[in-house]
Design a protein around this motif. Structure first.
Motif, PDB file in Angstrom:
ATOM      1  N   ARG A 195      -1.279 -26.070  12.612  1.00  0.00           N
ATOM      2  CA  ARG A 195      -1.150 -24.700  13.106  1.00  0.00           C
ATOM      3  C   ARG A 195      -2.495 -24.066  13.442  1.00  0.00           C
ATOM      4  N   CYS A 196      -3.530 -24.378  12.642  1.00  0.00           N
ATOM      5  CA  CYS A 196      -4.812 -23.710  12.893  1.00  0.00           C
ATOM      6  C   CYS A 196      -5.973 -24.663  13.150  1.00  0.00           C
ATOM      7  N   GLY A 197      -5.704 -25.957  13.267  1.00  0.00           N
ATOM      8  CA  GLY A 197      -6.731 -26.865  13.731  1.00  0.00           C
ATOM      9  C   GLY A 197      -7.413 -27.684  12.652  1.00  0.00           C
ATOM     10  N   PRO A 198      -8.444 -28.478  13.041  1.00  0.00           N
ATOM     11  CA  PRO A 198      -9.111 -29.405  12.122  1.00  0.00           C
ATOM     12  C   PRO A 198     -10.021 -28.706  11.127  1.00  0.00           C
ATOM     13  N   TYR A 199     -10.225 -29.387  10.004  1.00  0.00           N
ATOM     14  CA  TYR A 199     -11.180 -28.912   9.009  1.00  0.00           C
ATOM     15  C   TYR A 199     -12.590 -29.293   9.447  1.00  0.00           C
ATOM     16  N   PRO A 200     -13.552 -28.384   9.314  1.00  0.00           N
ATOM     17  CA  PRO A 200     -14.929 -28.717   9.688  1.00  0.00           C
ATOM     18  C   PRO A 200     -15.586 -29.623   8.659  1.00  0.00           C
ATOM     19  N   ASN A 201     -16.486 -30.463   9.119  1.00  0.00           N
ATOM     20  CA  ASN A 201     -17.272 -31.306   8.219  1.00  0.00           C
ATOM     21  C   ASN A 201     -18.726 -31.189   8.652  1.00  0.00           C
ATOM     22  N   THR A 202     -19.333 -30.084   8.304  1.00  0.00           N
ATOM     23  CA  THR A 202     -20.682 -29.780   8.786  1.00  0.00           C
ATOM     24  C   THR A 202     -21.744 -30.677   8.164  1.00  0.00           C
ATOM     25  N   HIS A 203     -21.420 -31.321   7.049  1.00  0.00           N
ATOM     26  CA  HIS A 203     -22.421 -32.144   6.365  1.00  0.00           C
ATOM     27  C   HIS A 203     -22.212 -33.634   6.618  1.00  0.00           C
ATOM     28  N   SER A 204     -21.223 -33.991   7.447  1.00  0.00           N
ATOM     29  CA  SER A 204     -20.943 -35.398   7.781  1.00  0.00           C
ATOM     30  C   SER A 204     -20.776 -36.252   6.539  1.00  0.00           C
ATOM     31  N   GLN A 205     -20.042 -35.747   5.553  1.00  0.00           N
ATOM     32  CA  GLN A 205     -19.803 -36.486   4.321  1.00  0.00           C
ATOM     33  C   GLN A 205     -18.460 -37.215   4.390  1.00  0.00           C
ATOM     34  N   PRO A 206     -18.316 -38.322   3.652  1.00  0.00           N
ATOM     35  CA  PRO A 206     -17.032 -39.026   3.630  1.00  0.00           C
ATOM     36  C   PRO A 206     -15.988 -38.346   2.761  1.00  0.00           C
ATOM     37  N   TYR A 207     -16.447 -37.444   1.879  1.00  0.00           N
ATOM     38  CA  TYR A 207     -15.519 -36.781   0.967  1.00  0.00           C
ATOM     39  C   TYR A 207     -15.969 -35.350   0.710  1.00  0.00           C
ATOM     40  N   ILE A 208     -15.033 -34.416   0.872  1.00  0.00           N
ATOM     41  CA  ILE A 208     -15.237 -33.022   0.459  1.00  0.00           C
ATOM     42  C   ILE A 208     -13.980 -32.599  -0.282  1.00  0.00           C
ATOM     43  N   GLY A 209     -14.092 -32.434  -1.595  1.00  0.00           N
ATOM     44  CA  GLY A 209     -12.938 -32.056  -2.405  1.00  0.00           C
ATOM     45  C   GLY A 209     -12.551 -30.604  -2.193  1.00  0.00           C
ATOM     46  N   HIS A 210     -11.249 -30.354  -2.144  1.00  0.00           N
ATOM     47  CA  HIS A 210     -10.757 -29.005  -1.867  1.00  0.00           C
ATOM     48  C   HIS A 210      -9.378 -28.854  -2.501  1.00  0.00           C
ATOM     49  N   TYR A 211      -9.138 -27.685  -3.111  1.00  0.00           N
ATOM     50  CA  TYR A 211      -7.855 -27.425  -3.757  1.00  0.00           C
ATOM     51  C   TYR A 211      -6.959 -26.559  -2.870  1.00  0.00           C
ATOM     52  N   ILE A 212      -5.677 -26.921  -2.847  1.00  0.00           N
ATOM     53  CA  ILE A 212      -4.672 -26.164  -2.107  1.00  0.00           C
ATOM     54  C   ILE A 212      -3.453 -25.963  -2.997  1.00  0.00           C
ATOM     55  N   LEU A 213      -2.570 -25.062  -2.571  1.00  0.00           N
ATOM     56  CA  LEU A 213      -1.333 -24.783  -3.295  1.00  0.00           C
ATOM     57  C   LEU A 213      -0.164 -25.286  -2.451  1.00  0.00           C
ATOM     58  N   LEU A 214       0.522 -26.321  -2.938  1.00  0.00           N
ATOM     59  CA  LEU A 214       1.630 -26.917  -2.187  1.00  0.00           C
ATOM     60  C   LEU A 214       2.887 -26.064  -2.342  1.00  0.00           C
ATOM     61  N   ASN A 215       3.547 -25.771  -1.217  1.00  0.00           N
ATOM     62  CA  ASN A 215       4.745 -24.926  -1.242  1.00  0.00           C
ATOM     63  C   ASN A 215       6.031 -25.654  -0.885  1.00  0.00           C
ATOM     64  N   LYS A 216       5.954 -26.603   0.053  1.00  0.00           N
ATOM     65  CA  LYS A 216       7.188 -27.233   0.525  1.00  0.00           C
ATOM     66  C   LYS A 216       6.851 -28.536   1.234  1.00  0.00           C
ATOM     67  N   ILE A 217       7.765 -29.495   1.120  1.00  0.00           N
ATOM     68  CA  ILE A 217       7.698 -30.730   1.899  1.00  0.00           C
ATOM     69  C   ILE A 217       9.019 -30.864   2.634  1.00  0.00           C
ATOM     70  N   ALA A 218       8.971 -30.873   3.956  1.00  0.00           N
ATOM     71  CA  ALA A 218      10.194 -30.929   4.751  1.00  0.00           C
ATOM     72  C   ALA A 218       9.882 -31.442   6.145  1.00  0.00           C
ATOM     73  N   ASP A 219      10.803 -32.239   6.687  1.00  0.00           N
ATOM     74  CA  ASP A 219      10.704 -32.714   8.068  1.00  0.00           C
ATOM     75  C   ASP A 219       9.364 -33.390   8.340  1.00  0.00           C
ATOM     76  N   GLU A 220       8.934 -34.202   7.392  1.00  0.00           N
ATOM     77  CA  GLU A 220       7.691 -34.974   7.533  1.00  0.00           C
ATOM     78  C   GLU A 220       6.444 -34.096   7.635  1.00  0.00           C
ATOM     79  N   PHE A 221       6.526 -32.893   7.062  1.00  0.00           N
ATOM     80  CA  PHE A 221       5.368 -32.006   7.008  1.00  0.00           C
ATOM     81  C   PHE A 221       5.215 -31.456   5.593  1.00  0.00           C
ATOM     82  N   ALA A 222       3.975 -31.176   5.217  1.00  0.00           N
ATOM     83  CA  ALA A 222       3.671 -30.516   3.948  1.00  0.00           C
ATOM     84  C   ALA A 222       3.165 -29.114   4.256  1.00  0.00           C
ATOM     85  N   TRP A 223       3.807 -28.122   3.643  1.00  0.00           N
ATOM     86  CA  TRP A 223       3.430 -26.724   3.843  1.00  0.00           C
ATOM     87  C   TRP A 223       2.668 -26.252   2.610  1.00  0.00           C
ATOM     88  N   TYR A 224       1.547 -25.571   2.836  1.00  0.00           N
ATOM     89  CA  TYR A 224       0.683 -25.226   1.717  1.00  0.00           C
ATOM     90  C   TYR A 224      -0.138 -23.979   2.027  1.00  0.00           C
TER      91      TYR A 224
END
Length: 264
Positions: A195-224
């Motif tokens: 819906r709002c596009g790609p996550y930025p990776n300004t530091h060109s790292q292979p991993y950036i940990g981030h926490y989200i709140l999962l709300n729903k899984i439906a129709d092959e999509f995860a809503w959070y």
């Protein structure tokens, strides 16, 4: 018959810094829980001169610290905010919080219980050398102590469960009346919200940990809900295949917190 998923998102809490996404998710978890209806909210006061924990209720406490008084007032009025959670965190910590620290914070400061599902109950020392994200954060000794306490406690099965939750497991928890919310650690590198596009990776790292709140899984999509992105009006949405790759990426340890309502 498939269970109806029960998670109903509240307003997304936007993180204030580049390290407090987990604390923002804790704030949303507190808002999701029916905390003001629980008369005996447990709050733990730690005596730095004693290794034991003294537990009492918010209703019976005396000689509360200013932050504890503010915590009580806000919880009673269901006005939990990120400033309070950060202030509580900063009483004994600083900077980025590990998943087990989020669990400990919710239990010790706010009386909310959760189960940490993870692929390893401990710290992978090689992360500090293999993943720049962890090299910057460092692996603190108190993190190891939290894992040790959790895995040797009498209720360790309720605190930590080893294993990777499946999509069906997540749907089951989302449908449970006992669950207040689900906090998921993901690697945002290479991911995007449809819906709002790609996550930025300004530091060109292979991993950036981030926490989200999962709300729903439906129709092959995860809503959070994502505390780092507010371009989506209510929720972000990720393809389920991308979501699974993000939550099971090297560096996450497949960490997921199932947070329970206090009356369950």
């Amino acid at each position: 018959q498939q269970q109806q998923q029960q998670q109903h998102p509240k307003a997304t809490v936007k993180q204030k810094y580049d390290w407090d996404c987990g604390l923002a998710c804790v704030t949303m978890a507190l808002r999701s829980a029916t905390m003001s209806k629980k008369k005996n909210l447990v709050i733990i006061k730690k005596d730095h001169g004693d290794s034991s924990d003294e537990a009492s209720t918010l209703n019976d406490r005396t000689e509360e610290t200013p932050i504890e008084c503010e915590r009580k007032r806000i919880l009673e009025q269901e006005e939990c905010n990120l400033d309070l959670v950060i202030a509580t965190w900063n009483e004994t910590h600083s900077g980025y919080a590990w998943t087990i620290e989020l669990q400990d914070l919710m239990k010790s400061a706010f009386g909310m219980h959760s189960t940490l599902h993870t692929s390893i109950a401990g710290v992978k020392e090689q992360y500090a050398s293999d993943i720049p994200f962890y090299a910057q954060q460092g692996v603190r000794e108190d993190i190891k102590e939290l894992y040790r306490r959790a895995t040797t406690s009498s209720d360790c099965d309720k605190l930590i469960q080893i294993g990777v939750l499946s999509v069906d497991d997540l749907k089951h928890h989302l449908a449970s009346q006992a669950v207040a919310c689900i906090i998921v650690l993901i690697n945002i590198v290479g991911r995007q919200c449809v819906r709002c596009g790609p996550y930025p990776n300004t530091h060109s790292q292979p991993y950036i940990g981030h926490y989200i709140l999962l709300n729903k899984i439906a129709d092959e999509f995860a809503w959070y809900q994502d505390p780092g992105r507010l371009r989506c009006k209510h929720q972000c949405c990720m393809k389920l295949t991308d979501f699974n790759e993000a939550r099971m990426s090297n560096g996450t340890d497949d960490d997921i917190l199932i947070v329970y309502h206090p009356d369950h």
